[in-house]
Design a protein around this motif. Structure first.
Motif, short mmCIF file in Angstrom:
data_model
loop_
_atom_site.label_atom_id
_atom_site.label_comp_id
_atom_site.label_asym_id
_atom_site.label_seq_id
_atom_site.Cartn_x
_atom_site.Cartn_y
_atom_site.Cartn_z
N LYS B 6 27.50 35.27 -49.14
CA LYS B 6 28.80 35.54 -48.88
C LYS B 6 28.65 35.37 -47.34
CE LYS B 6 31.09 36.65 -53.00
NZ LYS B 6 30.31 37.37 -54.08
N PHE B 7 30.15 35.06 -46.82
CA PHE B 7 30.12 35.21 -45.12
C PHE B 7 31.84 34.98 -45.05
CE2 PHE B 7 29.15 30.91 -46.53
CZ PHE B 7 30.30 30.20 -46.41
N VAL B 8 32.06 35.64 -43.87
CA VAL B 8 33.32 35.28 -43.50
C VAL B 8 33.66 33.88 -42.68
CG1 VAL B 8 35.21 36.14 -41.76
CG2 VAL B 8 33.73 37.70 -43.07
N TYR B 9 34.48 33.38 -42.73
CA TYR B 9 34.72 31.87 -42.51
C TYR B 9 36.02 31.78 -41.54
CZ TYR B 9 34.57 26.78 -42.70
OH TYR B 9 34.51 25.46 -42.38
N HIS B 10 35.63 31.13 -40.54
CA HIS B 10 36.58 31.14 -39.48
C HIS B 10 36.70 29.55 -39.14
CE1 HIS B 10 37.24 35.23 -38.03
NE2 HIS B 10 35.71 35.19 -38.16
N ALA B 11 38.07 28.88 -38.92
CA ALA B 11 38.21 27.45 -38.80
C ALA B 11 39.17 27.44 -37.78
CB ALA B 11 38.69 26.99 -40.03
N PRO B 12 38.77 27.84 -36.49
CA PRO B 12 39.65 27.63 -35.33
C PRO B 12 40.06 26.16 -34.92
CG PRO B 12 37.43 27.96 -34.61
CD PRO B 12 37.45 28.29 -35.97
N THR B 13 41.09 25.79 -34.20
CA THR B 13 41.51 24.62 -34.08
C THR B 13 41.38 24.26 -32.36
OG1 THR B 13 43.78 25.52 -33.81
CG2 THR B 13 43.13 24.38 -36.04
N VAL B 15 38.66 24.85 -28.80
CA VAL B 15 37.45 25.24 -28.23
C VAL B 15 37.69 26.81 -27.79
CG1 VAL B 15 35.71 25.16 -26.54
CG2 VAL B 15 36.64 23.09 -27.92
N ASP B 16 38.68 27.12 -27.38
CA ASP B 16 39.02 28.35 -26.47
C ASP B 16 39.06 29.37 -27.70
OD1 ASP B 16 39.30 27.52 -24.19
OD2 ASP B 16 41.68 27.52 -24.05
N GLU B 17 39.96 29.03 -28.80
CA GLU B 17 40.01 29.77 -30.02
C GLU B 17 38.44 30.36 -30.68
OE1 GLU B 17 42.26 28.73 -33.13
OE2 GLU B 17 41.98 30.14 -34.51
N ALA B 18 37.89 29.23 -30.84
CA ALA B 18 36.43 29.29 -31.29
C ALA B 18 35.71 30.29 -30.35
CB ALA B 18 35.63 27.95 -31.37
N GLY B 19 35.77 29.93 -29.19
CA GLY B 19 35.15 30.71 -28.22
C GLY B 19 35.45 32.31 -28.36
N ARG B 20 36.74 32.68 -28.11
CA ARG B 20 37.08 33.96 -28.40
C ARG B 20 36.47 34.70 -29.60
NH1 ARG B 20 42.03 31.94 -26.46
NH2 ARG B 20 42.92 31.88 -28.77
N ILE B 21 36.51 33.88 -30.89
CA ILE B 21 35.86 34.48 -31.96
C ILE B 21 34.55 34.68 -31.79
CG2 ILE B 21 35.67 34.12 -34.46
CD1 ILE B 21 37.93 32.16 -34.30
N LEU B 22 33.77 34.03 -31.21
CA LEU B 22 32.24 33.96 -31.11
C LEU B 22 32.09 35.25 -30.15
CD1 LEU B 22 31.28 30.16 -30.82
CD2 LEU B 22 30.54 31.99 -32.44
N ALA B 23 32.98 35.29 -29.10
CA ALA B 23 32.83 36.41 -28.25
C ALA B 23 33.06 37.69 -28.94
CB ALA B 23 33.75 36.21 -26.82
#
Ligand SMILES: Cc1cc2nc3c(=O)[nH]c(=O)nc-3n(C[C@H](O)[C@H](O)[C@H](O)COP(=O)(O)OP(=O)(O)OC[C@H]3O[C@@H](n4cnc5c(N)ncnc54)[C@H](O)[C@@H]3O)c2cc1C
Ligand code: FES
Ligand code: FES
Lengths: 164, 327, 789
Positions: B6-13, B15-23
């Motif tokens: 199991k995992f939590v899944y993010h699907a940002p739209t 790169v900025d959003e993805a970067g923020r989630i990763l940070a």
């Protein structure tokens, strides 16, 4: 974002029908097709991307259903072996596979049919080498592939001249 | 059936959003593109990120732009199928197209991306096994254990880099663009790798590889030779990329040779390169360069085939790659 | 049998199960989902050899979603496929014998819970020294892996002498000795084994399993569960590839059944690919030595064949496999005096058993390469030398096997002609070469696995007054096309379209026993039973119709869905009407047929393995290209001729031949079931990626010739096709490699590394250095046929 502990509600378009169900984000399309939607025509041989048995079509591209999450398929057109033929009859590939003995145990067949359909949709008269290359991601342990190549060729021929 | 944890899944739209989630998530999160490397690893339990950040919904990092004359920009999420069949790639970068088309299978290439290929986890047949198997050998240092079974005296993990595009992209001077909330940087692909099977990427976990930049085509010629057991499916047990820049008189101005699947990073065969520069590509030169290149290859027993033969093949395959570049 | 041309038999009709298999409707075992079904997993041993000290399932039991756990204590009765090797337990009791041996089981609401719970079972072991190779088993009699068998870790020794080999060798012009090794390989069916067991409220049980042998599973379940067989129904689901790998009763089948009874709800177990590698029962690794005396013309005066098999941790079919490594050398070329020493050792690896060709591809490889070397030494053409030494049809071999039809000569002529052998052999440029090899295989074992005098198969036919025909048979289609063969044979006799026939197969409640889809027995045995049942039905109908028309029944003919008078074809009725007439005359129409193979002439101890109602023959020529810088071998084409007596459906026979070539190619070049002796005995490469099965890009071109030399014992003359054509592939390739680059690879698989090593070695050979010294008992001396006192 989805929470790993919670199911999510998904609507997938499978074989032309929209199917709704709830599942955890970690469910692969393979699991959902077989276990949630009752579409057991799609088989599995490794679940790790190493055999091609679980191949289905997404937007008419062969895809391994064992390595794609169901939730990654939203908004896309999924076709499984059960939906290869648009009507009640058989797709020419299905017919040719049965006729020429290209399905021995039949376990690789659903995946191979999907790969072959995508091939014929983009290349109406593939050469033997092109068929060989297109099917290089589907293992078959029974046939030695030869009858499979022949069946794809026969189907291609018939699709070009549908009157016969 | 092998299933995903199991995992939590993010699907940002973006790169900025993805970067923020990763940070925000720190090391718990992992980027996923095609999933053809990560998902099998997760099913086998040797990579267990609790959070996944998918790049599939970010339109900007998919696709190819530019021309062979100006160089190409390849979005990291471009599928291998797209890349290998793109007209500009086929015409200007034929060796790359053929390297790409040698990867895995046509179906997997519909799913796998070039970004994922460059960031591919290192491989070892003591590591790419199910949890139960690894438990039976008391695990290894790359995951859950402390020893390297391939070479029990080794302090570092010897898992091998098995990407088919990395050696060629490194050789022809490709660059990678990495983005995180901390900023953006560009890195030569040859510098993307560390000689360490565990910490194999010179990239922070929160950095996203967004695109790959190819230099203009022309002025150089390239070849990629891959050794594997079967005509499909198999990872390389040896990859040789050779790129030559020649003078009008046929003498070699510059040469890059990279070997892969013999170490945790693509290896630059510097001595072989030096030996080529200033000379014409005759049989004698090729033989000497190949011998020098093969000296670098120190395959260990963690992939298909025996190591003595693999080492020997490093010479033969370098020779063949260079032969491909003869007039 | 009628001499008229057949209308159905002999034609390449579409497979009867084709449409279902091509639309995803065929239900394989893992496709079954029953209400209330739970999922179970087996906890398997992580080390190769140990005593079990303690099994602690408490952590697993506590997990939410877990419904039951099971340990060996609840299933103490041993089982095994052969009566002489009842050495397995559904869950190990006190000892584990290979990595993967199951110790406990857990059932849970979801499969992933079962997985997690399975990994929380704690087992304490007292490790024992593991034996990981033939040599290690010979060198280490202690600790014994089993306390039965010959002695130490030797499971079985067989020593047989037919005639007088010493005399035979004395009469030879030259004597040749060679040693060979054939690595183990596994079936790798795409379908992972799966089973569903469902209890019924009255205490009965139904088990659906992907098995080639529902009858033996039935027997094992009854034995271990201590239930009357009548309480258990085993249904063999269509098998997604068998190749021998689903011929044993398996632990997971018994465990699922026991769990279902225990918790009162359906239980499913589907193995992971890794577990399938550990279930194995595949090709035995075999070390072999062949000594042959020959005359200058290549005729054999005597042969002494020795083999030692690496059996793995249990008996499985191993005793039979051991005999098979010595049984069929005699059925191709005349061998007047023959001696066989066979040894099977136990090792701490997954048990070996029957894989396509069961015990015979290894000795066939040895024999055919050995003969190729002999031909070279004698300056003979290897094709011609073989051609001149053939066993005559309708003869009895030195080891008392009765040969019926024998089309090997025609097979050789076909491939020699088709491949352009004469222009190519020793004439192609360096790096390219051709090689020939021949083989033979049984069409069903002459004796059943457990001794009994009952038929090996039964077929029951019920005719419906609407014209439908229902055929019941215990056989199971594993992809070889036995459903189509059954339908075509019955359809031929009753003169109907095969598609009007409904088949009910592989169901121990509904169908008469068929021993299973192994030993290439189905077409011949089931076919004979089907003919008998169909002819009985046809005769009843013919009598009724004849009575109505006041004719002799001999004038009634069945064809094209009609029944008519041969002498006056306008006088006719539909098949349905004819059944109605028969029903009116005799009541409900149902008939049975059964088949028992003819007794074998051999009466010595050990004569049970080898006899068959008929032998198929194959000859193959391989053309290869070998890269001398890398040793890389590309098989360009295989020409193969196969004598299957009579093709019931030529398309299906061709499919079996091509599939056999494929599997033979994989074994010859790349497949290896190998273990890490120094890393706790784990399987080296238990995955579909690392265990190399040829892809479309690796498959060679194949030219197939079907030879029909009808055998009087075969239905319509048919013999087998599913296994025999695999046998000549590896030796043909090995011989072609020699023709190409002059090196002998006396070891399977033939890898580029071995070729390169041989190219650089002074003896231009890669293979085992020697055959171990193993003390053998005095052989059982069997007089040659016709010379018995
Ligand atoms: C059977 C099989 C055979 C294969 N054969 C080959 C082969 O012959 N040659 C070969 O090179 N590969 C092979 N692969 C590996 C793989 O399919 C490819 O390398 C593919 O290109 C990986 O891409 P992906 O998008 O699927 O990666 P993913 O699985 O999505 O990601 C792989 C890794 O890269 C990271 N990552 C992905 N994209 C980014 C990004 N944009 N920024 C930062 N990190 C990122 C992920 O976090 C992950 O760690 C094979 C795989 C399988 C299953
Ligand atoms: S199940 Fe094998 S590739 Fe998906
Ligand atoms: S038909 Fe059996 S695996 Fe292809």
């Amino acid at each position: 974002m989805t929470n790993g502990k919670q199911k999510i509600l998904l609507a997938l378009r499978v074989n032309g029908e929209v199917r709704e169900f709830a599942c955890y984000p970690n469910r692969t399309l393979l699991e959902v097709l077989r276990e949630d939607l009752g579409l057991t025509g799609t088989k599995h041989g490794c679940e790790l991307g190493e055999c091609g048995t679980c191949t289905i079509l997404i937007d008419n591209q062969p895809i391994l259903s064992c390595l794609i999450l169901a939730l990654e398929c939203e908004g896309r057109e999924i076709v499984t072996v059960e939906g290869l033929s648009p009507g009640p009859g058989l797709h020419p590939l299905q017919e040719a596979f049965g006729e020429l003995g290209a399905a021995q145990c039949g376990y690789c067949t659903p995946g191979i049919l999907c790969t072959a359909k995508a091939l014929l949709d983009r290349n109406r008269r593939p050469s033997r080498a092109e068929i060989r290359a297109a099917l290089a991601g589907n293992l078959c342990r029974c046939t030695g592939y030869i009858k499979i190549f022949e069946a794809v060729e026969l189907a291609a021929e018939r699709m070009e001249r549908p009157s016969e | 059936m092998m299933r995903l944890p199991k995992f939590v899944y993010h699907a940002p739209t973006s790169v900025d959003e993805a970067g923020r989630i990763l940070a925000g998530e720190g090391t718990a999160a992992r980027v996923v593109a095609g999933g053809t490397d990560l998902y099998p690893n997760m099913k086998r339990g040797h990579q267990l990120p609790p959070v996944l950040v998918s790049l599939r919904r970010i339109p900007k990092i998919t696709g190819i732009s530019g021309t062979p004359e100006t160089g190409l920009r390849i979005g990291a999420c471009t599928s291998l199928t797209q890349l290998g069949s793109h007209p500009a790639v086929k015409s200007g970068y034929a060796a790359l197209a053929s390297a790409v088309l040698s990867i895995s299978t046509p179906i997997l290439r519909n799913m796998g991306t070039i970004g994922g290929n460059l960031c591919l986890d290192t491989r070892c047949n003591y590591y790419n096994q199910n949890y139960e198997w690894r438990r039976a050998i008391h695990f290894c240092m790359k995951c859950d254990g402390s020893i390297c079974w391939v070479a029990p005296s080794s302090k570092t993990c010897l898992a091998i880099n098995s990407s088919d595009t990395a050696p060629l992209l490194a050789a022809l001077g490709g660059r990678a663009r990495l983005i995180s909330t901390r900023g953006e940087r560009e890195l030569a692909i040859k510098d993307l790798y560390n000689l360490d099977g565990i910490d194999y990427l010179n990239k922070r976990p929160d950095e996203i590889l967004t695109e790959i930049l190819l230099p203009p085509a022309g002025g150089w010629i390239a070849s990629y030779r891959k050794l594997r057991r079967r005509g499909s499916f198999d990872f390389p047990v040896l990859g040789v990329a050779a790129v030559l820049w020649k003078e009008p008189d046929g003498r070699i101005r510059d040469a890059k040779i990279y070997l892969n699947a013999v170490a945790s990073a693509p290896l630059e065969a510097k001595e072989a390169e030096t030996c080529l520069v200033g000379r014409k590509l005759d049989t004698e030169t090729i033989r000497e360069a190949a011998r020098l290149a093969a000296e670098m290859a120190k395959p260990v027993d963690n992939a298909d085939f025996g190591i003595a033969w693999r080492k020997r093949m490093a010479r033969v395959f370098t020779e063949r790659a260079l032969n491909d570049l003869k007039e | 049998m009628s001499q008229k041309p057949y209308r159905i038999v002999g034609h390449s009709l579409a497979k009867v199960d084709g449409p279902a298999k091509c639309t995803g409707q065929t239900k394989f075992a893992d496709d079954l989902f029953l209400p209330g079904m739970v999922h179970a997993k087996l906890h398997r041993a992580p080390l190769p050899h140990a005593r079990i000290v303690r099994v602690d399932t408490s952590e697993a039991e506590k997990m939410p979603g877990v419904v039951a756990v099971l340990t060996g204590k609840e299933l103490p009765i041993p089982f095994g496929i052969l009566p002489v090797s009842q050495d397995e337990h559904a869950l190990c009791l006190d000892r584990i014998r290979f990595v993967g041996d199951p110790v406990a089981a857990v059932a849970a609401l979801e499969e992933d819970i079962a997985f997690a719970a399975m990994n929380r079972i704690r087992v304490e072991y007292e490790p024992l020294k593991a034996v990981m190779s033939i040599q290690a088993a010979l060198d280490n009699p202690e600790p014994r892996i089993h306390d039965y068998g010959e002695e130490g870790n030797i499971h079985k020794k067989v020593a047989l002498e037919f005639g007088d080999v010493r005399h035979g060798f004395a009469g030879a012009d030259e004597i040749f000795v060679d040693t060979f090794y054939y690595e183990g390989s596994t079936h790798l069916a795409l379908e992972q084994h799966a089973v569903v067991a469902a209890p019924e409220p009255d205490g009965r049980l139904t088990v659906w399993s992907s098995t080639q042998t529902p009858h033996y599973v039935h027997r094992a379940l009854a034995k271990v569960l201590e239930l009357p067989p009548a309480y258990i129904r085993v249904i063999a689901t269509p098998v997604g590839g068998g190749f021998g790998g689903k011929s044993d009763p398996f632990q997971h089948e018994i465990v699922a059944a026991k769990l279902a009874l225990k918790i009162g709800r359906p239980v499913k177990i589907c193995l992971t690919r890794e577990e399938v590698f550990y279930c194995h029962r595949g090709r035995h690794p075999v070390l072999m030595s062949v000594k042959t005396g020959v005359k200058k013309d290549g005729s054999i005066t005597a042969m002494h064949f020795r083999s030692v098999l690496d059996g793995g941790g249990y008996g499985s079919y191993g005793v039979a496999s051991t005999y098979y490594t010595g049984a069929l050398q005699t059925v191709t070329y005349r061998i007047p005096h023959y001696k066989f020493d066979g040894v099977r050792v136990f090792t701490n690896k997954p048990p070996c058993g029957p894989k396509r060709g069961h015990g015979t591809p290894q000795p066939r490889f040895a024999l055919e390469v050995h003969l190729d070397k002999i031909a070279g030494h004698l300056g003979l053409d290897p094709a011609e030398m073989r051609r001149s030494q053939l066993v005559p049809p309708n003869s009895i071999t030195a080891n008392h096997l009765r040969i019926g039809s024998m089309g090997l000569g025609t097979c050789i002529d076909k491939v020699v002609g088709g491949s352009g052998w004469k222009k190519k052999f020793r004439r192609l440029p360096r790096g390219r070469g051709v090689g020939i090899a021949c083989s033979s295989y049984i069409s069903g074992a002459g004796l059943p696995i457990y001794w009994n005098r009952m038929p090996h198969t039964g077929v029951q036919i019920k005719l419906d007054r609407g014209g439908g025909i229902c055929v019941f048979c215990g056989q199971i289609d594993i992809g070889q096309g036995s459903d189509s063969v059954l339908a075509q044979m019955v359809a031929e006799i009753l003169g109907v379209d095969p598609l009007t026939i409904r088949l009910v197969t592989g169901d121990t409640d509904l169908t008469p026993v068929d021993l299973g889809s192994y030993s290439s027995r189905v077409t011949l045995m089931m076919g004979n039973a089907a003919i008998q049942a169909a002819e009985r039905a046809r005769d009843l109908v013919a009598r009724a119709v004849a009575k109505q028309w006041k004719l002799s029944p001999s004038r009634i003919v069945f064809a094209a869905g009609r029944v008519f008078d041969t002498e006056n074809p306008d006088q006719g009725m539909s098949f349905a009407e004819s059944v109605q007439a028969a029903e009116a005359e005799f009541g409900t129409i149902g008939t049975v047929g059964s088949y028992t193979p003819p007794p074998s002439p051999g009466k010595y101890r050990g004569a049970g393995v080898g006899p068959s109602p008929a032998y198929s023959y194959s000859a193959a020529i391989a053309q290869v290209e070998v890269d001398p810088d890398t040793g890389w071998t590309q098989v360009e084409r295989i020409w193969i001729a196969h004598d299957c007596g009579k093709c019931i459906n030529p398309m299906l026979v061709t499919g079996q031949v091509e599939g056999s070539v494929y599997m033979g190619l994989g074994e010859a070049l790349m497949e290896e079931q190998v273990f890490r002796a120094n890393r706790n005995g784990v399987h080296k490469i238990p995955s579909m990626l690392d265990y190399k099965s040829p892809t479309t890009e690796d498959m060679c071109e194949v030219t197939t010739y079907l030879i029909e030399d009808p055998d009087p014992n075969g239905p319509f003359g048919a013999k087998e096709a599913g296994q025999g054509p695999l046998l000549p592939i590896a030796p043909a390739i090995a011989n072609a490699v020699f023709d190409a680059v002059g090196v002998r690879i006396d070891e399977i698989p033939i890898t580029p590394e071995k070729i390169l090593r041989a190219l650089r070695s002074p003896d231009r050979r890669c293979g085992p250095a020697s055959y171990p010294r193993i003390p053998m008992p005095e052989p059982i001396r069997v007089p040659l046929p016709g010379t018995e006192a």
